[in-house]
Design a protein around this motif. Structure first.
Motif, short mmCIF file in Angstrom:
data_model
loop_
_atom_site.label_atom_id
_atom_site.label_comp_id
_atom_site.label_asym_id
_atom_site.label_seq_id
_atom_site.Cartn_x
_atom_site.Cartn_y
_atom_site.Cartn_z
N ALA A 22 -31.73 88.72 -2.98
CA ALA A 22 -31.91 89.73 -3.84
C ALA A 22 -30.57 89.68 -4.89
CB ALA A 22 -32.11 91.05 -3.19
N GLN A 23 -29.67 89.63 -4.31
CA GLN A 23 -28.14 89.49 -5.35
C GLN A 23 -28.25 88.72 -6.43
OE1 GLN A 23 -25.93 91.92 -5.50
NE2 GLN A 23 -24.83 90.74 -7.26
N ALA A 24 -28.73 87.33 -5.72
CA ALA A 24 -28.88 85.96 -6.86
C ALA A 24 -29.84 86.48 -8.15
CB ALA A 24 -29.29 84.99 -6.35
N ARG A 25 -30.87 87.00 -7.41
CA ARG A 25 -32.23 87.40 -8.25
C ARG A 25 -31.76 88.54 -9.36
NH1 ARG A 25 -35.83 87.63 -4.75
NH2 ARG A 25 -35.50 89.76 -4.00
N SER A 26 -31.04 89.36 -8.76
CA SER A 26 -30.72 90.50 -9.66
C SER A 26 -29.53 90.00 -10.78
CB SER A 26 -29.72 91.62 -9.10
OG SER A 26 -30.63 92.25 -8.29
N GLU A 27 -28.74 89.16 -10.54
CA GLU A 27 -27.81 88.33 -11.41
C GLU A 27 -28.42 87.54 -12.49
OE1 GLU A 27 -25.14 85.98 -9.03
OE2 GLU A 27 -24.31 87.88 -7.99
N LEU A 28 -29.48 87.04 -12.09
CA LEU A 28 -30.27 86.08 -13.06
C LEU A 28 -30.97 87.05 -13.97
CD1 LEU A 28 -31.43 83.06 -13.17
CD2 LEU A 28 -33.40 83.63 -12.14
N MET A 29 -31.67 88.31 -13.49
CA MET A 29 -32.28 89.06 -14.41
C MET A 29 -31.32 89.77 -15.09
SD MET A 29 -35.28 90.49 -11.46
CE MET A 29 -36.02 91.38 -12.60
N GLU A 30 -30.08 90.13 -14.84
CA GLU A 30 -29.35 90.98 -15.64
C GLU A 30 -28.85 90.03 -16.83
OE1 GLU A 30 -25.85 92.18 -12.99
OE2 GLU A 30 -27.22 93.27 -11.93
N LYS A 31 -28.95 88.72 -16.70
CA LYS A 31 -28.65 87.71 -17.69
C LYS A 31 -29.65 87.41 -18.66
CE LYS A 31 -24.73 85.31 -15.25
NZ LYS A 31 -24.22 83.78 -15.12
N GLY A 32 -30.97 87.99 -18.37
CA GLY A 32 -31.96 87.84 -19.17
C GLY A 32 -32.86 86.71 -18.75
N TYR A 33 -32.67 86.07 -17.83
CA TYR A 33 -33.51 84.99 -17.60
C TYR A 33 -34.63 85.28 -16.64
CZ TYR A 33 -29.20 82.37 -18.54
OH TYR A 33 -28.31 81.82 -19.17
N SER A 34 -35.85 84.85 -16.90
CA SER A 34 -37.03 84.87 -16.32
C SER A 34 -37.69 83.72 -15.50
CB SER A 34 -38.19 85.56 -17.16
OG SER A 34 -38.42 84.88 -18.09
N GLY A 35 -37.03 82.57 -15.67
CA GLY A 35 -37.43 81.08 -15.31
C GLY A 35 -36.44 80.86 -14.63
N VAL A 36 -36.75 79.74 -13.76
CA VAL A 36 -35.84 79.02 -12.85
C VAL A 36 -36.28 77.60 -12.90
CG1 VAL A 36 -35.33 80.79 -11.10
CG2 VAL A 36 -37.31 79.53 -10.89
N PRO A 37 -35.52 76.45 -12.78
CA PRO A 37 -33.93 76.67 -12.29
C PRO A 37 -33.29 77.11 -13.72
CG PRO A 37 -34.42 74.58 -12.83
CD PRO A 37 -35.80 74.99 -12.83
N VAL A 38 -32.26 77.87 -13.56
CA VAL A 38 -31.02 77.79 -14.56
C VAL A 38 -30.04 77.05 -14.04
CG1 VAL A 38 -29.53 79.27 -15.69
CG2 VAL A 38 -31.84 80.14 -15.00
N ILE A 39 -29.79 75.94 -14.99
CA ILE A 39 -28.66 75.14 -14.61
C ILE A 39 -27.49 75.48 -15.61
CG2 ILE A 39 -28.22 72.66 -14.59
CD1 ILE A 39 -31.03 71.97 -14.01
N VAL A 40 -26.50 75.32 -15.31
CA VAL A 40 -25.06 75.73 -15.90
C VAL A 40 -24.02 74.48 -15.89
CG1 VAL A 40 -23.08 77.20 -16.35
CG2 VAL A 40 -25.20 78.10 -15.53
N VAL A 41 -23.85 73.94 -17.00
CA VAL A 41 -23.07 72.88 -17.15
C VAL A 41 -22.03 73.20 -18.05
CG1 VAL A 41 -22.59 70.34 -17.59
CG2 VAL A 41 -25.02 71.20 -16.78
N GLY A 42 -20.61 73.74 -17.51
CA GLY A 42 -19.71 73.98 -18.32
C GLY A 42 -20.18 75.52 -18.97
N THR A 43 -20.05 75.63 -20.05
CA THR A 43 -20.72 76.90 -20.87
C THR A 43 -22.26 76.81 -21.20
OG1 THR A 43 -19.89 76.27 -22.93
CG2 THR A 43 -18.25 77.46 -21.49
N GLU A 44 -22.72 75.81 -21.06
CA GLU A 44 -24.08 75.60 -21.43
C GLU A 44 -25.12 75.98 -20.56
OE1 GLU A 44 -25.45 74.17 -24.59
OE2 GLU A 44 -23.31 74.42 -25.40
N GLU A 45 -26.05 76.85 -20.83
CA GLU A 45 -27.06 77.25 -19.89
C GLU A 45 -28.43 76.50 -20.25
OE1 GLU A 45 -26.44 81.25 -19.87
OE2 GLU A 45 -24.97 81.14 -18.59
#
Length: 60
Positions: A22-45
């Protein structure tokens, strides 16, 4: 698919399972993401699996 790709390339990654965490889900939603996966490479998302963009970002 994304995890298999990263493993195949020998790239270490941190996985957060938003279905069970639930914490990871909340973090994702707080950043405005509604899809998965979210892959972060350096500063690129990257939202979703974009092999061409990943290849460019990781230099493979």
């Amino acid at each position: 698919m994304a995890k298999d790709y990263l493993k195949e390339k020998g790239i270490e990654f941190e996985e957060k399972n938003v279905q069970n965490d639930a914490q990871a889900r909340s973090e994702l939603m707080e950043k405005g993401y509604s899809g998965v996966p979210v892959i972060v490479v350096g500063t690129e998302e990257i939202v979703g699996f974009d092999k061409a963009r990943l290849d460019t970002l990781i230099g493979k």
